[in-house]
Design a protein around this motif. Structure first.
Motif, short mmCIF file in Angstrom:
data_model
loop_
_atom_site.label_atom_id
_atom_site.label_comp_id
_atom_site.label_asym_id
_atom_site.label_seq_id
_atom_site.Cartn_x
_atom_site.Cartn_y
_atom_site.Cartn_z
N ARG A 189 0.81 -1.22 0.00
CA ARG A 189 0.00 0.00 0.00
C ARG A 189 0.83 1.27 0.00
O ARG A 189 0.30 2.38 -0.14
CB ARG A 189 -0.98 0.00 1.17
N ASN A 190 2.14 1.13 0.17
CA ASN A 190 3.02 2.30 0.09
C ASN A 190 3.54 2.52 -1.32
O ASN A 190 4.22 3.52 -1.59
CB ASN A 190 4.21 2.15 1.05
N CYS A 191 3.27 1.59 -2.22
CA CYS A 191 3.78 1.71 -3.59
C CYS A 191 3.03 2.80 -4.36
O CYS A 191 1.85 3.06 -4.12
CB CYS A 191 3.67 0.37 -4.32
N ARG A 192 3.73 3.37 -5.32
CA ARG A 192 3.17 4.42 -6.17
C ARG A 192 3.80 4.34 -7.55
O ARG A 192 4.91 3.84 -7.72
CB ARG A 192 3.49 5.82 -5.61
N VAL A 193 3.06 4.84 -8.52
CA VAL A 193 3.70 5.28 -9.76
C VAL A 193 3.59 6.80 -9.71
O VAL A 193 2.57 7.39 -10.05
CB VAL A 193 3.04 4.71 -11.02
N GLY A 194 4.63 7.40 -9.14
CA GLY A 194 4.65 8.85 -8.98
C GLY A 194 5.23 9.51 -10.22
O GLY A 194 6.10 8.96 -10.90
#
Length: 515
Positions: A356-361
């Motif tokens: 849940r901390n992953c992103r495609v920023g």
């Protein structure tokens, strides 16, 4: 000027002391002198700061060319659409029929029952490991099953021991438990123990408030909702653009820096580019507006070459530019068709991981290197002067300008005197034109345009202006600029270190009355 006049008056006092002055009445002393009106200095950054450009939008490329850059930060995949990657529903209403076996001599009936439940994972997902940020498992049954234990081999604690639970118990699965489903995303609930009845019984295990924190496996192809990223043109950049009548930049770029902290491939498709709401058409095709972003950082640039017209981004840069918008679609585990790629280009069924901390920023920067044609740029500036206290009646005054210019910009100066009531009056009869440097090389290589005693720029001041100089509180500059050979559409570059350094001097002729 007051200091110069004071010196002259001191000299006259010495000349006419010893009662010599007493022999004359209304003596007038003719004076020729000069005074500094001030200096005008601009670096390449401070020149553009006159448009109130925040220096944070100014950067320089590897060649040292000044770049105006506005940006926005968005998440293509983040909190608002993270659950679009993987949706898991744990089994509900899990009532298991318990059928006792043959009794022992003590009247105990053994229980050995296995019930398999499949987690509902839509599509072609395959899960190999799941951890929870919250969720509980509860075992409920009538008193006859009090000596029966439910063991779930696919759920283990931090020591690797399978979960075991008795009737009436509830276990928090976020306390270090790991779920490793069997084939088909299955969980096997094994009931074992003894009962004191031969009657069929019923046990129930409930999963509640389940929320996934991390997962491994293969999550299948998923289209994530399209993200619209709006790059607002900063007030400073906009102020600069609005002050330019004619501008054409050769190599503007939209840089997209993607940080993918998921362990899975993400197809990034630039669906549209708009400027002030108007569509700029992009070329389509693999590696043009479609990219595969694996774990880590990747940079994408959209340039003029990626537009159908060949200069679509240059065409949008004008004094009315307010906003550049990109519509970007993200696809998890894209296919060859998604990427418009030859068959076999995209690797299918790769191992996926996310938490849940992953992103495609994404950081999107609209960079405008100042390389092109600039016509009729205009700025205003002013500085204070102190002309009060002058006792002299001025007859003639000439302004001389000397200094250097390493900008590839021809600069025009209109000077105005401003009195203490902020009334403005033109100080020079004609516009003063500061020629451009003749070449366009980096500042440490260029030959500056030099104004010296051999080629002073001179301009006369009119009589009315001359005799009201004691009312002047400041000098206001109105600066215009056009790039070198702008009329021939020559492309120039504004390099770091370019500068304008001018000295303004007034030559004065007048009379000083001595009583």
């Amino acid at each position: 000027m007051r200091k110069d006049i004071a010196v002259i008056c001191a000299l006259s006092t010495l000349l006419f002391s010893c009662n010599v002055a007493d022999d004359f009445e209304n003596l007038t002393l003719g004076i020729n002198t000069s005074m500094s009106l001030g200096t005008i200095k601009f670096s390449e950054a401070s020149l553009f700061e006159l448009s109130d450009i925040d220096t944070s939008v100014i950067r320089y490329d590897e060649e040292g060319v000044m770049v105006l850059s506005d940006s926005v930060v968005v998440d293509l995949i983040g909190d608002n659409n993270l659950d679009d990657i993987l949706s898991v529903t744990f089994p509900a209403n899990n009532k298991a029929p318990i059928i006792p076996g043959g009794s022992s001599s003590a009247g105990d009936y053994p229980v050995s029952t296995t019930v398999t439940y499949n987690m509902d994972v839509s599509g072609s997902e395959r899960l190999t490991e799941v951890t929870l940020s919250r969720g509980t498992i509860s075992f409920s049954a009538n008193d006859a099953l009090r000596d029966v234990t439910c063991t779930v081999a696919e759920i283990t604690d931090e020591s690797g021991r399978p979960l075991s639970i008795k009737p009436g118990q509830s276990v928090n699965l976020s306390d270090g438990y790991v779920i490793k489903p069997a084939t088909g995303n299955a969980l096997r609930l094994q009931y074992a123990g003894t009962v004191h009845t031969s009657s069929n019984l019923e046990a129930q295990v409930d999963f509640s408030n389940m929320e996934i924190f991390s997962a491994r496996g293969y999550f299948g192809r998923k289209e994530i909702s399209t993200t619209v990223a709006n790059v607002k043109i900063d007030e400073g950049t906009n102020s600069f653009l609005s002050n330019v009548e004619d501008i054409y930049l050769v190599d503007p770029k939209i840089d997209i820096v993607l940080d993918n902290s998921f362990r899975l491939p993400v197809g990034v498709i630039i669906e549209s580019l708009t400027c002030n709401g108007r569509r700029i058409f992009l070329k389509d095709g693999y590696n043009t507006t479609r990219y595969i972003v694996n774990e880590g950082r990747m940079s994408i640039s959209i340039s003029n070459e990626d537009t159908e017209s060949g200069d679509g981004i240059s065409q949008i840069i004008n004094k009315n530019l307010k906003e550049v918008s990109l519509s970007i679609k993200a696809i998890v585990n894209p296919t060859d068709d998604d990427m418009m790629a030859p068959a076999g280009t995209v690797v299918p069924d790769v191992d996926n991981y996310y938490d849940r901390n992953c992103r495609v920023g994404t950081v999107i920067r609209f960079g405008m290197p100042l390389w092109g044609v600039f016509g009729n740029i205009s700025y205003n500036d002013s500085y204070d002067v102190d002309m009060a206290g002058t006792e002299m009646i001025l007859q003639n005054a000439v302004m001389a300008i000397a200094g250097t210019n390493t900008f590839p910009l021809s600069l025009s100066l209109d000077l105005y005197s401003v009195d203490y009531d902020d009334n403005e009056k033109r100080l020079t009869k004609e516009t003063i034109v500061i020629p451009s440097t003749s070449d366009n090389l980096p500042a440490d290589e260029t030959e500056p345009m030099v104004l010296s005693q051999d080629n002073y720029l001179l301009t006369e001041l009119d009589a009315e202006t001359i005799n009201n100089m004691d009312q002047v509180s400041k000098i206001r500059l109105k600066i215009g600029a056009s790039s070198l050979d702008a009329d021939k559409r020559r492309y120039i570059k504004i390099y770091k270190g370019s500068s304008l350094d001018l000295r303004l001097t007034i030559g004065i002729q007048g009379d000083l009355d001595l009583e």
